[in-house]
Design an enzyme around this catalytic site. Structure first.
Site, PDB file in Angstrom:
ATOM      1  N   ALA A 171      -4.817   2.846  -1.402  1.00  0.00           N
ATOM      2  CA  ALA A 171      -4.201   3.143  -2.703  1.00  0.00           C
ATOM      3  C   ALA A 171      -2.962   2.272  -2.871  1.00  0.00           C
ATOM      4  O   ALA A 171      -2.119   2.193  -1.983  1.00  0.00           O
ATOM      5  CB  ALA A 171      -3.821   4.617  -2.795  1.00  0.00           C
ATOM      6  N   ALA A 226       0.837  -1.195   0.000  1.00  0.00           N
ATOM      7  CA  ALA A 226       0.000   0.000   0.000  1.00  0.00           C
ATOM      8  C   ALA A 226       0.870   1.242   0.000  1.00  0.00           C
ATOM      9  O   ALA A 226       1.930   1.264   0.629  1.00  0.00           O
ATOM     10  CB  ALA A 226      -0.918   0.033   1.218  1.00  0.00           C
ATOM     11  N   ASP A 227       0.428   2.243  -0.725  1.00  0.00           N
ATOM     12  CA  ASP A 227       1.095   3.535  -0.693  1.00  0.00           C
ATOM     13  C   ASP A 227       0.382   4.509   0.232  1.00  0.00           C
ATOM     14  O   ASP A 227       0.988   5.460   0.718  1.00  0.00           O
ATOM     15  CB  ASP A 227       1.175   4.110  -2.109  1.00  0.00           C
ATOM     16  CG  ASP A 227       2.192   3.360  -2.955  1.00  0.00           C
ATOM     17  OD1 ASP A 227       3.329   3.844  -3.062  1.00  0.00           O
ATOM     18  OD2 ASP A 227       1.860   2.290  -3.475  1.00  0.00           O
ATOM     19  N   ARG A 228      -0.904   4.269   0.466  1.00  0.00           N
ATOM     20  CA  ARG A 228      -1.642   5.068   1.445  1.00  0.00           C
ATOM     21  C   ARG A 228      -2.924   4.339   1.823  1.00  0.00           C
ATOM     22  O   ARG A 228      -3.579   3.744   0.966  1.00  0.00           O
ATOM     23  CB  ARG A 228      -1.971   6.460   0.882  1.00  0.00           C
ATOM     24  CG  ARG A 228      -2.541   7.396   1.943  1.00  0.00           C
ATOM     25  CD  ARG A 228      -2.840   8.794   1.408  1.00  0.00           C
ATOM     26  NE  ARG A 228      -1.674   9.486   0.925  1.00  0.00           N
ATOM     27  CZ  ARG A 228      -1.553  10.828   0.882  1.00  0.00           C
ATOM     28  NH1 ARG A 228      -2.523  11.583   1.328  1.00  0.00           N
ATOM     29  NH2 ARG A 228      -0.469  11.378   0.395  1.00  0.00           N
TER      30      ARG A 228
END
Length: 350
Positions: free
Chosen positions: A252, A242-244
């Site tokens: 995201a 995950a990036d966020r």
């Protein structure tokens, strides 16, 4: 031995140029925050945890060579450079979180001293500690994930992952790929499946490279082959990075993750997100508020610099998509434990 995406010694930083992998292993010197911004923006270094570490260490290297007349001047420089680094890639929150933490540490240190060198040393030490902390967090993610996956497993597991989340994307060990490594280390991994991860091919170029290097039994599949793979019952769980992560658990991650989650739900395959708690952004209510980076059209229209698409065709090339929390059926694996996606706001309680 794990691959090294980041090589650091006091006053010196090098990153493995991931645009050249797997054919060449070339380390690029990062001498200051301008170099740091460039290698992050061009994706010579990528992966949300690695981006955060490289950004902060590029400032540490810069500070080791710079001269400042006062504490206030140094503090202003730290603030300005961190704000600049955050603009390199907007979707991953880890760099923003690390920049805020480093700036806050600098503010606290400045209140306790009027000695410029002492303040510089304090900021550099704080950045260096982020490197070792990331490795420890990743190992904890791997162990928590393996514990959770194996708790009810009747036999060896076949796990599917997307994009690259291993040592090349972090300070070491990895997040989603770290979970796979931990399962493998216990002798309970039947096979790892990795997607190509179009259009930037992080799966075929990077994840496959790591899996071969680690001698983990693995198979590369086209992004479009996942539904057929799951239909045939060959995947027991999906684990992605995950990036966020928003406060409601919407996540995201690399483009293509959302459709994998949809397919997994259709085939009743548990879908997990593995990420450090620094990827959780409680300031965003839902995934609708996550900014999605769009990459240059050439990355979609061309492969290895050679154009494949017809001249005149338009291209839409988002780097990320958002997976709704209700599709993250397995849960979110952090260094603190595993939570249902909808309860990710409780991560501090763990």
């Amino acid at each position: 031995m794990s691959l090294e995406a980041i090589r650091y010694a006091p006053g010196r930083l090098e990153v493995l140029d991931q645009l050249l992998l797997p054919r060449q292993s070339v380390y690029i010197p990062v001498r200051d925050t301008d170099d740091g911004w460039r290698v992050i923006n061009t994706m010579q270094v990528r992966g949300a945890p690695a981006i955060a570490i490289v950004g902060c260490l590029s400032l540490a290297v810069e500070l080791s060579r710079a001269k400042f007349a006062s504490v206030d001047e140094l503090l202003a420089h730290v603030r300005g450079r961190l704000q600049h680094l955050v603009t390199s890639r907007p979707t991953a929150v880890n760099l923003q979180t690390a920049a805020r933490a480093l700036a806050a540490a600098a503010e606290r240190a400045a209140e306790a001293t009027t000695d410029v060198d002492q303040l510089r040393d304090s900021v550099v030490t704080e950045a260096e500690q982020m490197l070792s902390a990331d490795v420890a967090d990743n190992r904890a993610i791997g162990e928590h994930g393996a514990d959770h996956l194996l708790r009810t497993a009747a036999g060896p597991l076949a796990l599917l992952t997307h994009c690259n989340t291993g040592s090349l994307a972090t300070a070491g060990y990895g997040t989603a790929l770290g979970v796979i490594r931990s399962v493998h280390s216990r002798g309970r991994l039947a096979r790892a499946f990795c997607t190509e991860t179009r259009p930037y091919m992080q799966g075929s170029r990077l994840t496959a490279y790591e899996l071969v290097h680690e001698q983990i039994p693995a198979t590369l599949v086209c992004d479009s082959a996942v539904a057929a793979l799951m239909r045939d019952g060959r995947v027991h769980a999906v684990v992605v990075g995950a990036d966020r992560v928003a406060a409601n658990g919407d996540t995201a991650n690399k483009i293509g993750t959302y459709q994998l989650a949809v397919v997994a739900a259709h085939h009743s395959v548990p879908f997990y997100v593995a990420a450090p708690s620094t990827s959780i952004d409680l300031g965003l209510a839902s995934g609708a508020e996550i900014p999605i980076e769009e990459r240059p059209a050439a990355e979609l229209l061309c492969v290895a610099g050679h154009r494949l698409a017809a001249d005149g065709i338009a291209a839409w090339n988002p780097a990320f998509d958002v997976t709704p929390s209700n599709l993250i059926t397995g849960g979110i694996i952090t260094e603190k434990g595993v939570l249902p996606a909808a309860d990710v706001g409780r991560v501090a309680d763990l």
